[in-house]
Enzyme design. Structure first.
Site, PDB file in Angstrom:
ATOM      1  N   ALA A  27       0.811  -1.228   0.000  1.00  0.00           N
ATOM      2  CA  ALA A  27       0.000   0.000   0.000  1.00  0.00           C
ATOM      3  C   ALA A  27       0.839   1.270   0.000  1.00  0.00           C
ATOM      4  O   ALA A  27       0.381   2.313  -0.480  1.00  0.00           O
ATOM      5  CB  ALA A  27      -0.928  -0.029   1.200  1.00  0.00           C
ATOM      6  N   THR A  31       0.372   5.523  -1.709  1.00  0.00           N
ATOM      7  CA  THR A  31       0.028   6.679  -0.873  1.00  0.00           C
ATOM      8  C   THR A  31       0.310   7.995  -1.597  1.00  0.00           C
ATOM      9  O   THR A  31      -0.437   8.960  -1.436  1.00  0.00           O
ATOM     10  CB  THR A  31       0.801   6.664   0.466  1.00  0.00           C
ATOM     11  OG1 THR A  31       2.195   6.562   0.188  1.00  0.00           O
ATOM     12  CG2 THR A  31       0.357   5.528   1.366  1.00  0.00           C
ATOM     13  N   PHE A  38      -2.507   1.070   5.234  1.00  0.00           N
ATOM     14  CA  PHE A  38      -3.324   0.451   6.271  1.00  0.00           C
ATOM     15  C   PHE A  38      -2.792   0.690   7.675  1.00  0.00           C
ATOM     16  O   PHE A  38      -3.564   0.924   8.602  1.00  0.00           O
ATOM     17  CB  PHE A  38      -3.439  -1.058   6.017  1.00  0.00           C
ATOM     18  CG  PHE A  38      -4.141  -1.365   4.723  1.00  0.00           C
ATOM     19  CD1 PHE A  38      -3.412  -1.593   3.561  1.00  0.00           C
ATOM     20  CD2 PHE A  38      -5.519  -1.393   4.677  1.00  0.00           C
ATOM     21  CE1 PHE A  38      -4.057  -1.846   2.364  1.00  0.00           C
ATOM     22  CE2 PHE A  38      -6.182  -1.650   3.475  1.00  0.00           C
ATOM     23  CZ  PHE A  38      -5.445  -1.869   2.317  1.00  0.00           C
ATOM     24  N   VAL A 106      -4.909  -3.746  -4.449  1.00  0.00           N
ATOM     25  CA  VAL A 106      -6.103  -4.148  -5.199  1.00  0.00           C
ATOM     26  C   VAL A 106      -6.568  -3.037  -6.134  1.00  0.00           C
ATOM     27  O   VAL A 106      -7.628  -3.134  -6.728  1.00  0.00           O
ATOM     28  CB  VAL A 106      -7.233  -4.516  -4.201  1.00  0.00           C
ATOM     29  CG1 VAL A 106      -6.843  -5.734  -3.364  1.00  0.00           C
ATOM     30  CG2 VAL A 106      -7.611  -3.334  -3.306  1.00  0.00           C
ATOM     31  N   ASP A 107      -5.749  -1.974  -6.279  1.00  0.00           N
ATOM     32  CA  ASP A 107      -6.180  -0.775  -7.020  1.00  0.00           C
ATOM     33  C   ASP A 107      -5.951  -0.872  -8.540  1.00  0.00           C
ATOM     34  O   ASP A 107      -6.394   0.005  -9.285  1.00  0.00           O
ATOM     35  CB  ASP A 107      -5.481   0.468  -6.460  1.00  0.00           C
ATOM     36  CG  ASP A 107      -3.966   0.323  -6.409  1.00  0.00           C
ATOM     37  OD1 ASP A 107      -3.349   0.911  -5.482  1.00  0.00           O
ATOM     38  OD2 ASP A 107      -3.400  -0.382  -7.267  1.00  0.00           O
ATOM     39  N   HIS A 122      -3.630 -10.083  -3.597  1.00  0.00           N
ATOM     40  CA  HIS A 122      -4.784  -9.868  -2.712  1.00  0.00           C
ATOM     41  C   HIS A 122      -6.029  -9.514  -3.515  1.00  0.00           C
ATOM     42  O   HIS A 122      -6.971  -8.888  -3.003  1.00  0.00           O
ATOM     43  CB  HIS A 122      -4.461  -8.785  -1.670  1.00  0.00           C
ATOM     44  CG  HIS A 122      -3.483  -9.252  -0.647  1.00  0.00           C
ATOM     45  ND1 HIS A 122      -2.874  -8.404   0.255  1.00  0.00           N
ATOM     46  CD2 HIS A 122      -2.966 -10.482  -0.393  1.00  0.00           C
ATOM     47  CE1 HIS A 122      -2.032  -9.101   1.021  1.00  0.00           C
ATOM     48  NE2 HIS A 122      -2.070 -10.349   0.658  1.00  0.00           N
ATOM     49  N   CYS A 151     -28.959 -15.797  -7.579  1.00  0.00           N
ATOM     50  CA  CYS A 151     -29.251 -16.540  -6.335  1.00  0.00           C
ATOM     51  C   CYS A 151     -29.628 -15.625  -5.178  1.00  0.00           C
ATOM     52  O   CYS A 151     -29.769 -16.101  -4.045  1.00  0.00           O
ATOM     53  CB  CYS A 151     -28.038 -17.387  -5.956  1.00  0.00           C
ATOM     54  SG  CYS A 151     -26.741 -16.448  -5.155  1.00  0.00           S
ATOM     55  N   ASN A 211      11.238   1.823   1.647  1.00  0.00           N
ATOM     56  CA  ASN A 211      10.101   2.025   2.542  1.00  0.00           C
ATOM     57  C   ASN A 211      10.280   3.299   3.355  1.00  0.00           C
ATOM     58  O   ASN A 211      11.416   3.661   3.691  1.00  0.00           O
ATOM     59  CB  ASN A 211       9.976   0.822   3.491  1.00  0.00           C
ATOM     60  CG  ASN A 211       8.519   0.508   3.796  1.00  0.00           C
ATOM     61  OD1 ASN A 211       7.773   0.175   2.887  1.00  0.00           O
ATOM     62  ND2 ASN A 211       8.125   0.664   5.026  1.00  0.00           N
TER      63      ASN A 211
HETATM   64  N1  APR Z   1       6.888   5.442   0.074  1.00  0.00           N
HETATM   65  C1  APR Z   1       7.463   4.363   0.689  1.00  0.00           C
HETATM   66  N2  APR Z   1       6.883   3.684   1.721  1.00  0.00           N
HETATM   67  C2  APR Z   1       5.694   4.130   2.144  1.00  0.00           C
HETATM   68  C3  APR Z   1       5.039   5.262   1.572  1.00  0.00           C
HETATM   69  C4  APR Z   1       5.706   5.927   0.495  1.00  0.00           C
HETATM   70  N3  APR Z   1       5.168   6.973  -0.108  1.00  0.00           N
HETATM   71  N4  APR Z   1       3.850   5.451   2.222  1.00  0.00           N
HETATM   72  C5  APR Z   1       3.771   4.481   3.175  1.00  0.00           C
HETATM   73  N5  APR Z   1       4.875   3.699   3.133  1.00  0.00           N
HETATM   74  C6  APR Z   1       5.161   2.497   3.933  1.00  0.00           C
HETATM   75  C7  APR Z   1       4.680   2.594   5.367  1.00  0.00           C
HETATM   76  O1  APR Z   1       5.713   3.137   6.169  1.00  0.00           O
HETATM   77  C8  APR Z   1       4.377   1.139   5.719  1.00  0.00           C
HETATM   78  O2  APR Z   1       5.532   0.495   6.257  1.00  0.00           O
HETATM   79  O3  APR Z   1       4.431   1.445   3.360  1.00  0.00           O
HETATM   80  C9  APR Z   1       4.060   0.494   4.369  1.00  0.00           C
HETATM   81  C10 APR Z   1       2.583   0.152   4.180  1.00  0.00           C
HETATM   82  O4  APR Z   1       2.288  -0.906   5.049  1.00  0.00           O
HETATM   83  P1  APR Z   1       0.771  -1.346   5.313  1.00  0.00           P
HETATM   84  O5  APR Z   1      -0.050  -0.155   5.536  1.00  0.00           O
HETATM   85  O6  APR Z   1       0.826  -2.392   6.369  1.00  0.00           O
HETATM   86  O7  APR Z   1       0.312  -1.957   3.913  1.00  0.00           O
HETATM   87  P2  APR Z   1       0.667  -3.404   3.309  1.00  0.00           P
HETATM   88  O8  APR Z   1       1.966  -3.901   3.803  1.00  0.00           O
HETATM   89  O9  APR Z   1       0.483  -3.309   1.849  1.00  0.00           O
HETATM   90  O10 APR Z   1      -0.533  -4.295   3.929  1.00  0.00           O
HETATM   91  C11 APR Z   1      -0.623  -5.641   3.553  1.00  0.00           C
HETATM   92  O11 APR Z   1      -2.688  -5.875   4.720  1.00  0.00           O
HETATM   93  O12 APR Z   1      -4.560  -4.815   5.303  1.00  0.00           O
HETATM   94  C12 APR Z   1      -4.087  -5.783   4.514  1.00  0.00           C
HETATM   95  O13 APR Z   1      -4.911  -6.616   2.481  1.00  0.00           O
HETATM   96  C13 APR Z   1      -4.321  -5.498   3.049  1.00  0.00           C
HETATM   97  O14 APR Z   1      -2.809  -5.803   1.194  1.00  0.00           O
HETATM   98  C14 APR Z   1      -2.920  -5.301   2.491  1.00  0.00           C
HETATM   99  C15 APR Z   1      -2.060  -6.066   3.470  1.00  0.00           C
END
Ligand code: APR
Length: 240
Positions: A27, A31, A38, A106-107, A122, A151, A211
């Site tokens: 995710a 952003t 999340f 999922v986007d 996912h 159904c 990250n």
């Molecule tokens: N650039 C780099 N890293 C980023 C940025 C950015 N612009 N914005 C956020 N992050 C980092 C955050 O610091 C965090 O560590 O991306 C990470 C996002 O982590 P999560 O929010 O946990 O998302 P994700 O790992 O994709 O979640 C996995 O969990 O909720 C379920 O199904 C959902 O696919 C999802 C899964």
């Protein structure tokens, strides 16, 4: 501590010398397109308990809340588009520098940006089906809270809910390419969700993490770049 641009130079070199490169995204990759992640401070799960909206139990016991949550995500997504970083990954694929993208998102942004070899681990929020008979449904029918035309079952997006198994083909493809890879680049994921969290450990290739927040989950990577996905990809691209 090596200066960040040295790390960009190092990553560019790894990409140029790699014969099989895989990118795994989460995710955090979206952003900067305006879609919340999340688990960050402004993430969806900061204000909503995922078990109340993203499980089959939630769908069955509180469809109103389930529908509200996914409708809000669908509406938010409609206002966003893939940022420049996505374009870089599409260019790398076209130029033979990137061989597979596996994503938890999922986007549909990797496809929208032009990547052709994408495994959606996912599922997708862009397609819909009946929970009961699996019959395909339209976005409008889901948004309008219609029931299944054959159904009368409840409709849902084709995202993988907590407790559900991942799409087999996508998982097998991602695993195959990660095991074959000599370079795996993991972008914007907290690596908190199993089984995808295990994928970076299932390669013999060099592992790189990009990250915003770096913690223990990232400690085993060969190269860690703490920063924005978009900026890092654009900066690396300038050296390719
Ligand atoms: N650039 C780099 N890293 C980023 C940025 C950015 N612009 N914005 C956020 N992050 C980092 C955050 O610091 C965090 O560590 O991306 C990470 C996002 O982590 P999560 O929010 O946990 O998302 P994700 O790992 O994709 O979640 C996995 O969990 O909720 C379920 O199904 C959902 O696919 C999802 C899964």
């Amino acid at each position: 501590m090596m200066k960040i641009d040295k790390k960009i130079v190092q990553l560019a070199k790894l990409i140029k010398t790699s014969t099989h490169t895989v990118v795994l995204t989460g995710a955090g990759m979206s952003t900067e397109s305006g879609i919340p992640d999340f688990r960050s401070r402004s993430g969806w799960w900061k204000n909503i308990d995922p078990l109340t909206v993203a499980t089959v139990e939630a769908l069955q016991s509180n469809y109103e809340l389930f529908h509200q949550f996914y409708s809000a995500r669908i509406e938010a997504l409609a206002k966003c588009k893939p940022h420049e970083g996505y374009q870089m990954l599409a260019n790398w694929e076209q130029n033979g520098l990137l061989h597979r993208v596996a994503t938890q998102n999922v986007d549909g942004f990797h496809h929208q940006a032009g990547n052709r070899h994408v495994d959606e681990l996912h599922g997708s929020i862009l397609t819909y089906r009946c929970q009961q008979c699996e019959k395909e449904a339209s976005k409008q029918a889901f948004i309008d809270k219609k029931h299944c035309s054959s159904c009368d079952g409840k409709l849902r997006p084709n995202v993988v809910l907590f407790g559900e198994t991942l799409p087999e083909e996508a998982w097998n493809n991602a695993l195959y390419h990660i095991q074959k890879a000599d370079l795996v680049i993991v972008i914007g994921t907290s690596l908190q969700v199993y089984p995808v969290s295990q994928l970076p450990t299932m390669t013999n290739g060099t592992t790189v993490c990009i990250n915003k927040e770096v913690g223990v989950e990232q400690s085993f990577f060969d190269l860690v770049i703490e920063g924005s996905a978009k900026e890092t990809l654009v900066n690396v691209n300038q050296l390719l």
